[in-house]
Design an enzyme around this catalytic site. Structure first.
Site, short mmCIF file in Angstrom:
data_model
loop_
_atom_site.label_atom_id
_atom_site.label_comp_id
_atom_site.label_asym_id
_atom_site.label_seq_id
_atom_site.Cartn_x
_atom_site.Cartn_y
_atom_site.Cartn_z
N GLU A 105 -43.88 94.21 8.16
CA GLU A 105 -42.58 93.96 8.82
C GLU A 105 -41.83 92.80 8.19
OE1 GLU A 105 -43.36 93.64 13.05
OE2 GLU A 105 -43.30 95.80 13.27
N GLU A 160 -46.84 102.24 12.40
CA GLU A 160 -47.01 101.67 13.74
C GLU A 160 -46.08 102.38 14.70
OE1 GLU A 160 -46.75 97.42 14.45
OE2 GLU A 160 -47.64 97.02 12.49
C1 BG6 Z 1 -45.52 94.91 15.27
C2 BG6 Z 1 -46.57 94.13 14.52
O1 BG6 Z 1 -44.42 94.10 15.44
O2 BG6 Z 1 -45.76 95.31 16.57
C3 BG6 Z 1 -47.93 94.08 15.18
O3 BG6 Z 1 -46.70 94.55 13.19
C4 BG6 Z 1 -47.74 93.99 16.68
O4 BG6 Z 1 -48.64 93.00 14.64
C5 BG6 Z 1 -47.04 95.25 17.15
O5 BG6 Z 1 -48.91 93.78 17.39
C6 BG6 Z 1 -46.86 95.36 18.64
O6 BG6 Z 1 -46.27 94.20 19.13
P1 BG6 Z 1 -46.92 93.38 20.32
O7 BG6 Z 1 -46.11 92.16 20.40
O8 BG6 Z 1 -46.82 94.24 21.50
O9 BG6 Z 1 -48.32 93.11 19.92
#
Ligand code: BG6
Length: 477
Positions: A179, A376
């Site tokens: 990211e 993701e």
């Molecule tokens: C992304 C990141 O922003 O979202 C992860 O690459 C992160 O590291 C994921 O964990 C989900 O976000 P969060 O804040 O719910 O853990």
């Protein structure tokens, strides 16, 4: 529908699950000094935060993670049981170069990843490695000021070279930075910069990105020199961006937000040159191109060594309304923006928008004509666990089902989609809040926000559901 060799799997990041933050020679990373709980961003955003650990005042959930460092065999066996074709994880920079500026890597750190990779391969799970995921060495943030310092390029290059040389014959898929565009909002995580060392200034963020672009191109070059068939991608935090209505004022505002947030970094890493809107973006922040340290040699390198595919995360969309009032703003949505009345939000305010994923896939593929990989996606939710460790997470199944349906639509639109690795396939520490209670996994981990629990793993309802999705290559949802 989905290709025969579609990469179904799951994604994690070293600092959010490994734990063992000070074992076997590992150095402290920026993630290791991030306190847990909702206080996290308040602390990091403050003028005074200078990366010190204050264990009396705060808890640090990353220190323990979910103890994957000691239990990775058990975890990977569960991934294999779900039928994972691939597993996306990151290498903790501080296990390999504890402070970041050493010349010789830490053998014990490398041995951990040797074992992790071999464990994946044992089950024919393709490793997908993020070289750096939100965990640069703390020393580089404190002593060098983070990515705004050009010397970081050399340190990253040494790290990337070490792992690419060691693993290129076993690992085909790589990503250079997680990211990368998130620095727009959160320079602490991805650039090692907070207010007290310059993270509050956009010029420093731009300079940091430039150094990361050069470093990323160097990694691509190293990888392709070792083996031209390696697939090395970028990784963008993508939020489909809408204008709130047909008012041209809002249309223009959403165009500008889209360019600045979604495309600025992607254009450089994928097309190999800064986008046409760069000068304008800089001017809006009272910055001149000449204010930045960018050499001809850098630009050549960036042009020659572009990424092979577009990795991106997708959780939510954003709506832009120039004439909105404070009350219209949506709390929790990572990227801010206004509440979209057509969407529901997660318990953390992230607005759920499966159709937005179809749009994202089309926008990215049609703009760049390179394969896309959703690395993701997922729903952070509070799970209610029964005495057997079982969770009836129909809400998670529903979220994922609707996003996979949107992926199928995008494939029918002609998008070349490589794979899908839902986030936090096993419950882990949240990046934004440091909570355990914000869970994404198919596998439940018995651990609470204060660090209490047995750490036992158990299968949620979504475990068997996702297994079936993979078995049928996305036909049965
Ligand atoms: C992304 C990141 O922003 O979202 C992860 O690459 C992160 O590291 C994921 O964990 C989900 O976000 P969060 O804040 O719910 O853990």
């Amino acid at each position: 529908m989905f290709k025969e060799n579609f990469l179904w799997g799951g994604a994690t990041a070293a600092n959010q699950l490994e734990g063992a933050y000070d074992r076997d020679g590992k150095g402290l990373s920026v993630a290791d000094v991030m306190p847990g709980g909702k206080i996290r961003f308040q602390v990091l955003g403050s003028e005074t935060f200078d990366w010190t650990l204050d264990q009396e005042k705060y808890i640090y959930p990353n220190h323990r993670g979910i103890e994957h460092y000691d239990r990775f065999k058990e975890d990977i066996a569960l991934f294999a049981e779900m039928g994972f074709k691939c597993y996306r994880f990151s290498i903790a920079w501080t296990r390999i170069f504890p402070k970041g500026d050493e010349l010789v890597p830490n053998q014990a750190g490398l041995e951990f990843y040797d074992a992790l990779i071999d464990e994946c391969l044992k089950y024919k799970i393709e490793p997908v490695i993020t070289i750096s995921h939100y965990e640069m060495p703390l020393h580089l943030a404190k002593e060098y000021g983070g990515w705004k310092n050009r010397q970081l390029i050399d340190f990253y290059e040494r790290f990337a070279k070490t792992v690419l040389e060691r693993y290129h014959s076993k690992v085909k898929y790589w990503m250079t930075f997680n990211e990368i565009n998130s620095a727009f909002h959160f320079p602490a995580l991805s650039q090692g910069m907070v207010k007290s060392n310059g993270g509050g200034e956009f010029k420093n963020i731009l300079q940091g990105w430039h150094h990361q672009f050069v470093a990323s191109s160097k990694a691509v070059k190293i990888g392709h020199d070792l083996d031209p068939s390696l697939q090395i991608g970028c990784m963008i935090l993508y939020a489909t961006t809408y204008s709130m209505d047909a008012n041209p004022i809002n249309q223009v505002a959403s165009m500008i937000q889209n360019q600045a947030f979604n495309y600025y970094c992607a254009d450089v890493q994928i097309r190999g040159k800064y986008p046409a809107f760069t000068e304008r973006l800089l001017k809006e922040h009272n910055i001149e191109w000449a204010d930045l340290d960018i050499t001809e040699e850098d630009l050549e390198l960036i042009a020659e060594h572009t990424v092979d595919y577009i990795g991106f995360s997708y959780y939510m969309s954003a709506a832009v309304n120039e004439t909105a009032t404070e009350e219209d703003n949506v709390e929790g949505n990572l990227l801010g923006g206004v509440r979209n009345p057509f969407l529901e939000a997660s318990e953390w305010g992230w607005q759920i928008d499966p159709k937005g994923l179809r749009i994202a896939l089309n926008e990215l593929y049609n703009r760049y004509q390179k394969p896309v990989f959703i690395v993701e996606n997922g729903l952070g939710a509070i799970d209610k666990v029964d005495e057997n460790g079982y969770v009836e997470d129909d809400y998670r199944i529903d979220y994922l089902r609707r996003h996979i349906e949107a992926m199928a639509e995008a494939v029918a639109d002609g998008v070349d989609l490589m794979g899908y690795t839902p986030w936090g396939c096993i419950d882990l520490v949240s990046a934004s809040t440091g909570e355990m209670s914000k869970r994404y996994g198919f596998i439940y981990v018995d651990l609470d926000d204060e660090g209490h629990g047995t750490l036992n793993r158990s299968k949620k309802k979504s475990f068997d559901w996702y297994k079936r999705v993979i078995e049928t290559n996305g036909k049965e949802l």
